[in-house]
Structure formats: structure tokens, C-alpha cells
Design a protein around this motif. Structure first.
Motif, PDB file in Angstrom:
ATOM      1  N   ASP A 175      -0.134   5.368  12.570  1.00 30.55           N
ATOM      2  CA  ASP A 175      -0.530   6.538  13.355  1.00 30.55           C
ATOM      3  C   ASP A 175       0.274   7.771  12.958  1.00 30.55           C
ATOM      4  O   ASP A 175      -0.241   8.891  12.950  1.00 30.55           O
ATOM      5  CB  ASP A 175      -0.335   6.256  14.851  1.00 30.55           C
ATOM      6  CG  ASP A 175      -1.331   5.226  15.364  1.00 30.55           C
ATOM      7  OD1 ASP A 175      -2.409   5.097  14.751  1.00 30.55           O
ATOM      8  OD2 ASP A 175      -1.030   4.551  16.356  1.00 30.55           O
ATOM      9  N   SER A 176       1.519   7.564  12.631  1.00 30.08           N
ATOM     10  CA  SER A 176       2.392   8.677  12.256  1.00 30.08           C
ATOM     11  C   SER A 176       2.804   8.496  10.795  1.00 30.08           C
ATOM     12  O   SER A 176       3.458   7.519  10.439  1.00 30.08           O
ATOM     13  CB  SER A 176       3.632   8.707  13.158  1.00 30.08           C
ATOM     14  OG  SER A 176       4.503   9.744  12.767  1.00 30.08           O
ATOM     15  N   LEU A 177       2.388   9.441   9.972  1.00 27.60           N
ATOM     16  CA  LEU A 177       2.713   9.378   8.553  1.00 27.60           C
ATOM     17  C   LEU A 177       4.036  10.077   8.295  1.00 27.60           C
ATOM     18  O   LEU A 177       4.417  11.010   9.019  1.00 27.60           O
ATOM     19  CB  LEU A 177       1.613  10.052   7.733  1.00 27.60           C
ATOM     20  CG  LEU A 177       0.225   9.406   7.791  1.00 27.60           C
ATOM     21  CD1 LEU A 177      -0.800  10.301   7.092  1.00 27.60           C
ATOM     22  CD2 LEU A 177       0.250   8.023   7.155  1.00 27.60           C
ATOM     23  N   PRO A 178       4.768   9.654   7.245  1.00 27.71           N
ATOM     24  CA  PRO A 178       5.990  10.388   6.874  1.00 27.71           C
ATOM     25  C   PRO A 178       5.659  11.862   6.632  1.00 27.71           C
ATOM     26  O   PRO A 178       4.561  12.185   6.159  1.00 27.71           O
ATOM     27  CB  PRO A 178       6.439   9.681   5.584  1.00 27.71           C
ATOM     28  CG  PRO A 178       5.845   8.315   5.670  1.00 27.71           C
ATOM     29  CD  PRO A 178       4.543   8.476   6.388  1.00 27.71           C
TER      30      PRO A 178
ATOM     31  N   VAL B 296       9.570   8.341  -9.427  1.00 27.56           N
ATOM     32  CA  VAL B 296       9.568   8.308  -7.971  1.00 27.56           C
ATOM     33  C   VAL B 296       9.011   6.978  -7.509  1.00 27.56           C
ATOM     34  O   VAL B 296       8.100   6.420  -8.127  1.00 27.56           O
ATOM     35  CB  VAL B 296       8.722   9.467  -7.387  1.00 27.56           C
ATOM     36  CG1 VAL B 296       7.270   9.349  -7.787  1.00 27.56           C
ATOM     37  CG2 VAL B 296       8.866   9.532  -5.873  1.00 27.56           C
ATOM     38  N   ASN B 297       9.619   6.453  -6.458  1.00 24.74           N
ATOM     39  CA  ASN B 297       9.082   5.272  -5.802  1.00 24.74           C
ATOM     40  C   ASN B 297       8.193   5.786  -4.673  1.00 24.74           C
ATOM     41  O   ASN B 297       8.686   6.311  -3.679  1.00 24.74           O
ATOM     42  CB  ASN B 297      10.223   4.406  -5.264  1.00 24.74           C
ATOM     43  CG  ASN B 297       9.709   3.111  -4.653  1.00 24.74           C
ATOM     44  OD1 ASN B 297       8.531   2.779  -4.772  1.00 24.74           O
ATOM     45  ND2 ASN B 297      10.604   2.392  -3.988  1.00 24.74           N
ATOM     46  N   LEU B 298       6.865   5.693  -4.842  1.00 31.34           N
ATOM     47  CA  LEU B 298       5.931   6.269  -3.882  1.00 31.34           C
ATOM     48  C   LEU B 298       6.157   5.686  -2.490  1.00 31.34           C
ATOM     49  O   LEU B 298       6.486   4.498  -2.347  1.00 31.34           O
ATOM     50  CB  LEU B 298       4.488   6.005  -4.332  1.00 31.34           C
ATOM     51  CG  LEU B 298       4.089   6.634  -5.662  1.00 31.34           C
ATOM     52  CD1 LEU B 298       2.677   6.201  -6.059  1.00 31.34           C
ATOM     53  CD2 LEU B 298       4.159   8.150  -5.585  1.00 31.34           C
ATOM     54  N   PRO B 299       5.961   6.479  -1.442  1.00 30.26           N
ATOM     55  CA  PRO B 299       6.203   6.003  -0.074  1.00 30.26           C
ATOM     56  C   PRO B 299       5.296   4.834   0.294  1.00 30.26           C
ATOM     57  O   PRO B 299       4.076   4.893   0.108  1.00 30.26           O
ATOM     58  CB  PRO B 299       5.883   7.235   0.789  1.00 30.26           C
ATOM     59  CG  PRO B 299       5.997   8.400  -0.141  1.00 30.26           C
ATOM     60  CD  PRO B 299       5.578   7.901  -1.477  1.00 30.26           C
ATOM     61  N   ASP B 300       5.903   3.771   0.806  1.00 33.21           N
ATOM     62  CA  ASP B 300       5.136   2.619   1.295  1.00 33.21           C
ATOM     63  C   ASP B 300       4.529   2.950   2.651  1.00 33.21           C
ATOM     64  O   ASP B 300       5.185   3.519   3.522  1.00 33.21           O
ATOM     65  CB  ASP B 300       6.043   1.392   1.447  1.00 33.21           C
ATOM     66  CG  ASP B 300       6.458   0.815   0.109  1.00 33.21           C
ATOM     67  OD1 ASP B 300       5.959   1.309  -0.922  1.00 33.21           O
ATOM     68  OD2 ASP B 300       7.277  -0.122   0.105  1.00 33.21           O
ATOM     69  N   LEU B 301       3.255   2.570   2.814  1.00 31.20           N
ATOM     70  CA  LEU B 301       2.586   2.731   4.102  1.00 31.20           C
ATOM     71  C   LEU B 301       2.472   1.410   4.845  1.00 31.20           C
ATOM     72  O   LEU B 301       2.013   1.376   5.991  1.00 31.20           O
ATOM     73  CB  LEU B 301       1.193   3.334   3.890  1.00 31.20           C
ATOM     74  CG  LEU B 301       1.176   4.714   3.218  1.00 31.20           C
ATOM     75  CD1 LEU B 301      -0.247   5.157   2.955  1.00 31.20           C
ATOM     76  CD2 LEU B 301       1.908   5.735   4.078  1.00 31.20           C
TER      77      LEU B 301
ATOM     78  N   VAL C 141       0.853  -1.187   0.000  1.00 33.79           N
ATOM     79  CA  VAL C 141       0.000   0.000   0.000  1.00 33.79           C
ATOM     80  C   VAL C 141       0.887   1.235   0.000  1.00 33.79           C
ATOM     81  O   VAL C 141       1.753   1.401   0.870  1.00 33.79           O
ATOM     82  CB  VAL C 141      -0.939   0.008   1.216  1.00 33.79           C
ATOM     83  CG1 VAL C 141      -1.787   1.274   1.230  1.00 33.79           C
ATOM     84  CG2 VAL C 141      -1.840  -1.231   1.198  1.00 33.79           C
ATOM     85  N   GLU C 142       0.673   2.114  -0.998  1.00 31.72           N
ATOM     86  CA  GLU C 142       1.502   3.304  -1.162  1.00 31.72           C
ATOM     87  C   GLU C 142       0.653   4.569  -1.058  1.00 31.72           C
ATOM     88  O   GLU C 142      -0.539   4.554  -1.369  1.00 31.72           O
ATOM     89  CB  GLU C 142       2.180   3.299  -2.543  1.00 31.72           C
ATOM     90  CG  GLU C 142       3.096   2.123  -2.793  1.00 31.72           C
ATOM     91  CD  GLU C 142       3.555   2.096  -4.236  1.00 31.72           C
ATOM     92  OE1 GLU C 142       4.771   1.945  -4.455  1.00 31.72           O
ATOM     93  OE2 GLU C 142       2.704   2.227  -5.148  1.00 31.72           O
ATOM     94  N   ALA C 143       1.282   5.668  -0.659  1.00 34.76           N
ATOM     95  CA  ALA C 143       0.650   6.986  -0.699  1.00 34.76           C
ATOM     96  C   ALA C 143       0.730   7.478  -2.138  1.00 34.76           C
ATOM     97  O   ALA C 143       1.813   7.778  -2.640  1.00 34.76           O
ATOM     98  CB  ALA C 143       1.362   7.947   0.244  1.00 34.76           C
ATOM     99  N   SER C 144      -0.410   7.553  -2.823  1.00 35.30           N
ATOM    100  CA  SER C 144      -0.388   7.698  -4.281  1.00 35.30           C
ATOM    101  C   SER C 144      -0.350   9.126  -4.785  1.00 35.30           C
ATOM    102  O   SER C 144      -0.244   9.340  -5.996  1.00 35.30           O
ATOM    103  CB  SER C 144      -1.614   6.991  -4.877  1.00 35.30           C
ATOM    104  OG  SER C 144      -2.811   7.469  -4.294  1.00 35.30           O
ATOM    105  N   ASP C 145      -0.439  10.130  -3.913  1.00 36.51           N
ATOM    106  CA  ASP C 145      -0.484  11.514  -4.389  1.00 36.51           C
ATOM    107  C   ASP C 145       0.883  12.176  -4.530  1.00 36.51           C
ATOM    108  O   ASP C 145       0.970  13.307  -5.012  1.00 36.51           O
ATOM    109  CB  ASP C 145      -1.350  12.369  -3.449  1.00 36.51           C
ATOM    110  CG  ASP C 145      -2.830  12.108  -3.641  1.00 36.51           C
ATOM    111  OD1 ASP C 145      -3.201  11.603  -4.714  1.00 36.51           O
ATOM    112  OD2 ASP C 145      -3.608  12.392  -2.722  1.00 36.51           O
TER     113      ASP C 145
END
Length: 705
Positions: free
Chosen positions: A346-349, A324-329, A310-314
Motif C-alpha cells: 500500500d505504501s511504496l518507498p 544499483v540494487n533495485l528496491p525490493d517490493l 519482485v523489484e521496482a525496475s525503473d
């Protein structure tokens, strides 16, 4: 008023329309009554409820007969109820009479093959309908100078004691009378000019003397009256396809304050409650911190034991600024049913939290799983979802984020082949190619079809395939092949290869009879829009949705409009075409494409908003009678109601980007709402109903009667 939608090689549909109060600006709406006409059958009005139909005799391919019919839909009967069939007589060739109509006396008027004008009357020699026949009353020879001028007209009709003709944007009239062996047209051969400058008029007609309608080739109708002729309604009707056969009356009377109806006069429905008091409090927003879905194999069975990332897609790069390699959640594994779920951290990058804050508190994510078939084809499953994380510091969720995730349900997504060449980029379709697509065809329709179902697969550069099998690869159908999960040491990167702004539907207003409506859309965006997926870069399907809640200060809808106005409202949204490439050890292995909406963006020199399709056909007594009784309510005179909670309906064909059609919906709140206001013509109730609920609940859209 009756309009057949003509097709050259198949049956056509005859539809009844009602011209309510033609003395005023009025409105033209469908009575929801229709009949199918067999191939090459034609109809024309006989005045009032009477119709004439030219049809093929059984077993006689090249012979046509004329019949008289009655429209009995007002009393529960058929639109084409046969009265009698006229005897076929020597010298009468109804098939050849391509320009045929009836005059104010109900007599049949036509041009024959030689260009003569004929007037026919019906006779019953032995007093029975079985002996009905059409006999020629009189004929005006083709050489008559007034007839020569009339025959040049592209549209001809009768009203009162005149015949009218439309030619090159000019309406002319001729005084007309017919008696035994005598037809007169005059007083001058050239006729009397009624109006000029109607350059967009393809056809015209009159409901009675002194009132004129013109119709463009795309079905837009304008209304004119007075002397000199004056335009009084430039939006009388839209999407009126085919030819129009109006049953002209000798005179008109005003409908006054009377509410439009079909058949019986409507009475108040005592079982329908009035709208409830507007809520003054709203519950605290809540929403999921968990995203979930279900992946399926090509044959529809569960994709069990698959790794899901699951990645942050924006967090997409700027166009042509690298990948870019989207950030993994986080990651998880599908269960025996193909289901998966992931709790958002709970804490997002920091960079993800910034994007979430800029997006109204909504977190868009993409869930991806990858496998390989027995024949070595890489399969990818992608699902696009939205989460509503708690904001740092406040511990609460925004209303927008909570609303867009409400009732979303679990998506079931099939794995699809990733076939695009990872080394090259598929070029965007040309403007000429995009004009031939399903999306362009749907976008050109003037009226909104609420029952429209989007195609499973769309071509972005031509006609969409009717039966496309994405699993038929090089002649081999891999649908039933075993799929093995791929190692999670590889990853998918994202590259924005193109951007395009498309006006996207964000609101819809309805106002029937004595009412007005508006769309308020300001301060912030609040939309959920489809995401497109393509295995090869030219055939597209929908893969979930993404929510756009970025700031768009100053965007507004339209102010109060009505009665008889129902319009969609659109704003410009930027769409990204993204190439996603699977890399293993940095080496590109497989690719696919996405089309993702991103933000509000006004193109240079273009408006901040625009009207969309017309939706008047969704209002009125017939639609009200067919609505869910539990969703109905009413407004007293001068009262208003607005939707400020929940989702709108999902509009099919809300936007066209890169030659592909996408659906969209809006989240209602204080800045994004649809309102309706009842007028005060009479003490009658103004009935409204919701698409999915009554007032006070999640109505979706307010419809009006």
C-alpha cells in the motif's frame, strides 16, 4: 498491373494490382489475387486481362514455350487461366528474349539475341486453338539508329502509338508502327525527351498515353502526367517489389465519385450498424495492485517451489555511474503449477513513488527467480510487468496505469541460462554489424505486415539463428536436468552499460477512398514496449514488457491526411542496455543483459516524430470482405470517429534498439488517439472496422473502406 517477386533460384509470385482512376492522383492497391510461377517462368502483359507466359516444356530443360493466358479473377477464376499454347517453331528462342513486351495492338515485341527488334502476331492456320502459333510480322535490324538508342534504355514499354524508354533518369519516346515486313521508329533516332531529372527511377511504365509511373529500387512509386510532365503524386505506392507489367489502355476515363471495387459493384450492407454516439462519460479507472506470472523449467514443466523477488525496475542508475540494487517490493514462492502472485505494498518507498508519479501512475516491476541445473549452470527467470497502484492522497488509479494493465493475462516464462561473464561487458554491436540483422531487415521493409511474427531469438550483430537451443551448453543439453532453487541470500544488481534512442511506433492512421485520418499523440507518453533478455549479450529474446508514461509535452502526431493514406507514426524513445549481475557476499557470480525502454528523448538536431511504415494494404474492399462482420460499422458523409479507450494493436517491429527489434502498443485516451473522417463525394456510406472490436469498444485500430 502484375508484379512478380523474383528470386534467382526458386519460384516467384505473380500479384495482381489495380490502378484505380489513373487520370487523377489515384491509388495502386493489391487485388489480393496471386499465382505462383515455377522457376525461370516469366510473364508479361498482353493488354487488358491478357497475359503471356514463357515457360519450360515438360522434360526439356533448355527449351521454352510461349502461352496465352487470361486473368479471370474478376469472375472468380484463376489469375493465369490458359487460353492456348503456341507451337514451338524453328528460329524462335523464347528463353533468350529477355526484353519482351506487347504493343497497343496486343502483338508481341522483343529484342532477339542479335539485338534486332521483332514483332509477332498470332495465327490459327486451321482455325483451332490447337494450331496457334506466333509468326513474325516484321523485323527491324539492330543497326537502325533509332533502335540503337532505344536499346540503351533500362526500361522499355509501349502505350498507344509510341514506345518509351527510361535511361539515366530520362524518359524518351519514339513513334512506332508495325505492318507486314515493316517497323518504323522515329521521327528522330534520338527520340523525343518526355521528362528528365528522374534520378531515383529504376523502372517506369504507363497505364495509357500521357500518364507515367516511376519506381525506385526499394519499391516506391511516383506518378507523373501533363505536358510538360508534372509530378502529381510522390507517394502513389510503396513496397512494390519485382518487375511491373502494366496492361496499358488506349485511353483513360475518370472514375469520378465511384468507390473502388473488384468484380461486382458494391452495394450497401444493411446489416452493418452505423457508428454509435460518442461516449460522454467514462468509468473510473481500475487496475491491479497484484502482479502475477508463471515460471517454467527448461523442459516446459512447472518451476515449483522457486523463490520469486519482485523489484521496482525503473530506478536505474545513470550510464557509467555504478550499479544499483533495485528496491525490493516483496517476495513469494511459486506454487505447484509454477504460478506466483504478489500484492503491491500500500505504501511504496518514496523514491519508487516518485518514479511512479513521473511515469503516469504506472509501476513497472521485474520478477526474478534463480535456480541451478544438475551440471551447475545458473538459470534465471525474469518477467517484466506493470501494476496500477492507487495514488497516495486520492486513493485512485490513473487511466494510463489502468489501461496498460488491462487484459494483460498471465505470462509463462521459461528459466534461461545466465552465461555472460560477470567481470566484463559485452561491447555493443557496430553499425555495420547491426545492418546485417533480422531487425534491420524488418525495419527496411517499406510496408507494415500486420501478420509479422517476431523471431524467438535475434542476433544483435548478424543473421539470427534459425534453430537456437539456449540449453545446449558446451555440448551438453541441460533441458531435462533437475533444477534446484538457489538460496535467496544473493541478489541481482543493475548497471546501465549503454543508452540509445530509437524511433518507436506509437500510432497508426487509415484513410481509404473518400476519407482522411490522423494520429494525435501529445502531452504525455502512453506506451507499452517489449523488454529484451540475453543470457550472453548477443542473442536476444523478449521477456515481458514495460510501460512508458513519462511527460513529453509538445509531442504531436500528424494532421488529417487522405484519401488513400495509411501511415504509422513514431517518436524517439531512449532504451537502456542493462547488465544484471548476481552477487553473493558481494562477489559477482553470474550475469545476463536486458534492453529496457525508459523515456521520451529527442536526439540533438533530430525531429520530435517521424512517419513509419506504410499500411495502405490493410484497407479497402478485399480486407473489408475478410474482416470480422461483428467489427464493422459505417460513417455518414463528413462524420468522424476516434478511438480513445483501450490498447492499440501491438505493432511488431515497432523499434530497433541495439540491433534488436521490439514490439510496442499505445494506450488510447484524449491525448493519444486515432481518428478517421468521412468525406462527402457521394451519399454512400464510408465503412470502417476494428482490429479487435467494433466502434464503441476496444477496436485496437480503425481500418477504412
Amino acid at each position: 498491373m502484375l508484379t512478380p517477386n523474383k528470386w534467382p533460384d526458386r519460384s516467384s509470385t505473380l500479384t495482381r494490382y489495380v490502378d484505380w482512376d489513373p487520370q487523377s492522383t489515384g491509388h495502386l492497391f493489391s487485388a489480393e489475387k496471386s499465382a505462383t510461377l515455377p522457376y525461370e517462368h516469366r510473364v508479361f502483359s498482353g493488354g487488358g486481362t491478357r497475359l503471356f507466359k514463357i515457360g519450360q516444356l515438360p522434360g526439356q530443360m533448355y527449351t521454352r514455350t510461349l502461352g496465352s493466358y487470361r486473368d479471370q479473377t474478376e469472375t472468380g477464376g484463376s489469375l493465369l487461366s490458359l487460353e492456348y499454347t503456341y507451337e514451338a517453331r524453328a528460329g524462335q528462342n523464347w528463353k533468350a528474349y529477355t526484353r519482351i513486351w506487347s504493343d497497343a495492338a496486343g502483338r508481341v515485341v522483343n529484342f532477339d539475341e542479335a539485338g534486332n527488334l521483332n514483332v509477332y502476331v498470332e495465327q490459327f492456320p486451321d482455325g483451332t486453338t490447337a494450331s496457334a502459333r506466333m509468326s513474325r510480322l516484321a523485323q527491324l535490324p539492330a543497326t537502325d539508329q533509332a533502335l540503337v538508342e532505344l536499346s540503351k534504355s533500362t526500361s522499355i514499354w509501349s502505350a498507344g502509338d509510341k514506345i518509351y524508354g527510361l535511361l539515366n533518369g530520362t524518359i524518351r519516346s519514339w513513334n512506332y508502327s508495325a505492318a507486314l515486313n515493316n517497323i518504323t521508329l522515329g521521327p528522330s533516332a534520338a527520340g523525343t525527351v518526355i521528362a528528365t531529372g528522374l534520378t531515383d527511377a529504376a523502372t517506369a511504365w504507363s497505364p495509357a498515353p500521357g500518364v507515367f509511373y516511376t519506381k525506385t529500387t526499394d519499391g516506391a512509386v511516383k506518378k507523373f502526367t501533363g505536358s510538360p510532365l508534372t509530378l502529381i503524386n510522390d507517394d502513389f505506392a510503396v513496397g512494390l517489389n519485382g518487375d511491373v507489367f502494366a496492361g496499358a489502355a488506349s485511353c483513360l476515363s475518370s472514375a469520378g465519385d465511384e468507390k473502388p471495387y473488384f468484380g461486382q459493384v458494391p452495394v450497401d450492407d444493411l446489416n452493418v450498424p452505423s457508428v454509435p454516439p460518442a461516449s460522454t462519460t467514462s468509468p473510473p479507472p481500475s487496475g491491479p495492485e497484484v502482479v502475477s506470472g508463471r515460471f517454467l523449467l527448461p523442459d516446459g514443466s512447472p518451476a515449483a517451489g522457486m523463490n520469486v523477488v519482485v523489484e521496482a525496475s525503473d530506478l536505474l542508475p545513470a550510464e557509467n555511474e555504478g550499479v544499483v540494487n533495485l528496491p525490493d517490493l516483496g517476495s513469494t514462492t511459486t506454487d505447484a503449477d509454477g504460478g506466483w502472485s504478489l500484492t503491491i505494498p500500500d505504501s511504496l518507498p518514496p523514491e519508487v513513488q516518485t518514479v511512479v508519479s513521473d511515469n503516469g501512475g504506472a509501476l513497472n516491476v521485474t520478477a526474478t527467480t534463480t535456480g541451478r541445473s544438475e551440471s551447475g549452470v545458473t538459470l534465471v527467470g525474469t518477467d517484466n510487468l506493470t501494476a496500477a497502484p492507487e495514488e497516495p492522497g486520492t486513493g485512485t488509479r490513473t487511466r494510463f496505469a489502468a489501461t496498460v494493465t488491462e487484459g494483460e493475462g498471465v505470462h509463462s516464462v521459461k528459466l534461461l541460462p545466465a552465461l555472460a561473464d560477470p567481470e566484463t561487458v559485452v561491447p555493443d554491436p557496430t553499425p555495420e554489424e547491426q545492418q546485417t540483422t533480422y531487425a534491420a531487415q524488418l525495419d527496411r521493409q517499406a510496408t507494415y505486415d500486420s501478420d509479422q511474427v517476431a523471431l524467438t531469438w535475434q542476433s544483435d550483430r548478424g543473421t539470427s539463428p534459425e534453430a537456437y537451443n539456449p540449453y545446449l551448453i558446451n555440448g551438453t543439453n541441460i533441458t531435462s536436468q533437475r533444477v534446484t532453487p538457489l538460496a535467496d541470500t544473493c541478489y541481482w544488481d543493475s548497471d546501465v552499460v549503454s543508452r540509445q534512442t530509437a524511433y518507436t511506433v506509437v500510432g497508426e492512421s487509415h484513410a481509404y477512398w473518400d476519407a482522411a485520418g490522423n494520429v494525435e499523440y501529445k502531452s504525455t507518453l502512453s506506451n507499452t514496449i517489449d523488454v529484451g533478455f540475453s543470457a550472453s549479450g548477443d542473442l536476444w529474446s523478449v521477456s515481458g514488457s514495460t510501460s512508458v508514461g513519462s511527460s513529453a509535452a509538445g509531442v504531436a502526431g500528424f494532421s488529417w491526411r487522405g484519401p488513400y493514406v495509411a501511415k504509422q507514426w513514431k517518436v524517439p524513445i531512449e532504451y537502456n542496455k542493462v547488465k544484471k549481475t548476481r552477487r553473493c557476499g558481494g562477489i559477482p557470480m553470474n550475469s545476463f543483459y536486458e534492453i529496457r525502454p525508459s523515456k521520451f528523448k529527442v536526439p540533438s538536431g533530430q525531429p520530435v516524430g517521424a512517419y513509419g511504415k506504410d499500411a495502405r494494404q490493410l484497407d479497402g474492399p478485399v480486407r473489408y470482405a475478410n474482416s470480422n462482420p461483428r467489427y464493422r460499422s459505417w460513417l455518414p458523409p463528413y462524420a468522424t470517429w476516434a478511438i480513445e479507450t483501450g490498447h492499440s494493436v501491438k505493432w511488431s517491429g515497432a523499434a530497433v534498439a541495439f540491433g534488436v527489434s521490439f514490439g510496442a502498443s499505445t494506450s488510447y485516451d484524449g491525448s493519444h488517439k486515432q481518428s478517421i473522417r468521412a468525406g462527402g463525394k457521394t451519399a454512400r456510406k464510408h465503412y470502417i472496422w476494428g482490429y479487435s472490436a467494433p466502434p464503441g469498444a476496444h477496436m485496437g485500430v480503425i481500418y477504412s473502406n
